[in-house]
Motif scaffolding. Structure first.
Motif, PDB file in Angstrom:
ATOM      1  N   GLY A  10      62.879 -14.096  42.615  1.00  0.00           N
ATOM      2  CA  GLY A  10      62.975 -13.654  44.003  1.00  0.00           C
ATOM      3  C   GLY A  10      64.309 -14.015  44.628  1.00  0.00           C
ATOM      4  N   LEU A  11      64.842 -15.176  44.267  1.00  0.00           N
ATOM      5  CA  LEU A  11      66.151 -15.569  44.778  1.00  0.00           C
ATOM      6  C   LEU A  11      67.257 -14.674  44.232  1.00  0.00           C
ATOM      7  CD1 LEU A  11      65.812 -19.464  44.516  1.00  0.00           C
ATOM      8  CD2 LEU A  11      65.560 -18.035  46.554  1.00  0.00           C
ATOM      9  N   LEU A  12      67.136 -14.292  42.954  1.00  0.00           N
ATOM     10  CA  LEU A  12      68.133 -13.385  42.370  1.00  0.00           C
ATOM     11  C   LEU A  12      68.063 -12.001  43.007  1.00  0.00           C
ATOM     12  CD1 LEU A  12      67.900 -14.358  38.592  1.00  0.00           C
ATOM     13  CD2 LEU A  12      69.663 -15.006  40.250  1.00  0.00           C
ATOM     14  N   LEU A  13      66.857 -11.529  43.306  1.00  0.00           N
ATOM     15  CA  LEU A  13      66.716 -10.251  43.994  1.00  0.00           C
ATOM     16  C   LEU A  13      67.329 -10.306  45.385  1.00  0.00           C
ATOM     17  CD1 LEU A  13      63.116  -9.005  43.076  1.00  0.00           C
ATOM     18  CD2 LEU A  13      65.288  -7.917  42.505  1.00  0.00           C
ATOM     19  N   LEU A  14      67.122 -11.408  46.083  1.00  0.00           N
ATOM     20  CA  LEU A  14      67.714 -11.562  47.410  1.00  0.00           C
ATOM     21  C   LEU A  14      69.233 -11.584  47.326  1.00  0.00           C
ATOM     22  CD1 LEU A  14      67.448 -12.142  50.452  1.00  0.00           C
ATOM     23  CD2 LEU A  14      67.340 -14.582  49.884  1.00  0.00           C
ATOM     24  N   LEU A  15      69.780 -12.285  46.335  1.00  0.00           N
ATOM     25  CA  LEU A  15      71.232 -12.323  46.168  1.00  0.00           C
ATOM     26  C   LEU A  15      71.791 -10.935  45.850  1.00  0.00           C
ATOM     27  CD1 LEU A  15      73.855 -13.934  45.942  1.00  0.00           C
ATOM     28  CD2 LEU A  15      73.285 -14.398  43.548  1.00  0.00           C
ATOM     29  N   GLY A  16      71.108 -10.205  44.967  1.00  0.00           N
ATOM     30  CA  GLY A  16      71.560  -8.847  44.668  1.00  0.00           C
ATOM     31  C   GLY A  16      71.481  -7.925  45.867  1.00  0.00           C
ATOM     32  N   TYR A  17      70.442  -8.074  46.668  1.00  0.00           N
ATOM     33  CA  TYR A  17      70.311  -7.252  47.877  1.00  0.00           C
ATOM     34  C   TYR A  17      71.434  -7.551  48.869  1.00  0.00           C
ATOM     35  CZ  TYR A  17      68.337  -5.598  52.288  1.00  0.00           C
ATOM     36  OH  TYR A  17      68.153  -4.996  53.503  1.00  0.00           O
ATOM     37  N   ILE A  18      71.771  -8.829  49.040  1.00  0.00           N
ATOM     38  CA  ILE A  18      72.847  -9.201  49.964  1.00  0.00           C
ATOM     39  C   ILE A  18      74.186  -8.660  49.481  1.00  0.00           C
ATOM     40  CG2 ILE A  18      74.125 -11.163  50.918  1.00  0.00           C
ATOM     41  CD1 ILE A  18      71.544 -12.741  50.894  1.00  0.00           C
ATOM     42  N   LEU A  19      74.436  -8.761  48.174  1.00  0.00           N
ATOM     43  CA  LEU A  19      75.690  -8.235  47.633  1.00  0.00           C
ATOM     44  C   LEU A  19      75.772  -6.725  47.788  1.00  0.00           C
ATOM     45  CD1 LEU A  19      76.057 -10.356  44.360  1.00  0.00           C
ATOM     46  CD2 LEU A  19      77.316 -10.615  46.516  1.00  0.00           C
ATOM     47  N   LEU A  20      74.669  -6.019  47.543  1.00  0.00           N
ATOM     48  CA  LEU A  20      74.668  -4.559  47.670  1.00  0.00           C
ATOM     49  C   LEU A  20      74.934  -4.128  49.103  1.00  0.00           C
ATOM     50  CD1 LEU A  20      74.194  -1.758  46.464  1.00  0.00           C
ATOM     51  CD2 LEU A  20      71.739  -2.091  46.869  1.00  0.00           C
ATOM     52  N   ILE A  21      74.248  -4.755  50.046  1.00  0.00           N
ATOM     53  CA  ILE A  21      74.433  -4.397  51.455  1.00  0.00           C
ATOM     54  C   ILE A  21      75.847  -4.748  51.912  1.00  0.00           C
ATOM     55  CG2 ILE A  21      73.674  -4.901  53.794  1.00  0.00           C
ATOM     56  CD1 ILE A  21      71.809  -3.104  52.214  1.00  0.00           C
TER      57      ILE A  21
END
Length: 244
Positions: A188-199
């Motif tokens: 879940g933390l990796l998904l959050l990090l990827g979402y922040i980088l994408l946005i």
């Protein structure tokens, strides 16, 4: 955001009924794919971490808004420098809270922690407390029982709301939010990090295109104002009675 140029223009396209058809299709297809392929546990952690991150940003915005409100009442270069330094301190405080929460969570999950982990967690906790203490000591003081934040709207009306114990309660909320985020699974933390980088990439790319496309909008608006003033003056002069 799309209207201001910070998101793709496709999200502004309207159909014959005035609905945002392109934006609805794009977001709907993306959410359908995520809901189909991602397990519910990952989506649950992803949504929870995103909401907690939004709460952290809200608390940071409240602290910055209070500081800028005090700077507007007491204008000066020192106040502007303090407002800029406060942003860097808030970034550092959030990073320290996240690192401290991760270490504390891992120590609780292990039956016996190493000496180096305990020492490092204590150092991070001390750095977090020192950063918070520095912000609290240098934070602009306000009279009364609470911190009053005023906002000037477009209709020239001044609205205000009172926020007691700033920055103590917001900083405590930031630490609690990061501690709850640290309880999530690593996926879940990796998904959050990827979402922040994408946005962040989408936001910066769209913002750069918007600035490059509208780099001369100020000059253009000034020229339009001057032409309108010249037309109004010509109309006023033509309406005056002529002296033969």
């Amino acid at each position: 955001m799309a209207q201001d140029g910070f998101m793709p223009r496709m999200f502004l396209q309207l159909d014959g009924r005035g609905n945002l058809r392109s934006g609805i299709w794009a977001s709907g297809i993306l959410m359908t794919i995520l809901a189909t392929l991602c397990p519910f546990s990952l989506l649950n952690d992803w949504i929870s971490s995103g909401i907690l991150l939004a709460f952290c940003m809200t608390n940071c915005s409240l602290i910055v808004l209070k500081c800028e409100n005090n700077n507007n009442n007491n204008s000066g270069d020192n106040n502007n420098n303090h407002s800029n330094s406060l942003r860097y301190l808030l970034c550092l405080y959030n990073l320290l809270c996240f690192a401290t929460s991760m270490l504390l969570t891992r120590m609780q999950q292990q039956e016996q922690s190493s000496v180096w982990m305990i020492l490092f967690s204590n150092l991070l906790m001390l750095a977090t407390i020192l950063t918070f203490s520095y912000m609290a000591c240098t934070f602009p003081k306000s009279g009364g029982g609470g911190s009053i934040v005023t906002m000037q709207t477009h209709d020239a009306e001044t609205h205000f709301f009172e926020t007691p114990l700033v920055p103590f309660i917001p900083c405590l909320g930031i630490f609690c939010n990061w501690y709850l985020i640290a309880q999530l699974h690593i996926s879940g933390l990796l998904l959050l990090l990827g979402y922040i980088l994408l946005i962040t990439i989408l936001y910066c790319t769209s913002a750069r295109c918007f600035v490059r496309k509208n780099s001369g909008w100020r000059n253009q608006s000034e020229e339009d104002d001057e032409s309108e003033n010249e037309e109004e003056n010509a109309i006023m002069l033509s309406s005056l009675p002529r002296i033969s």
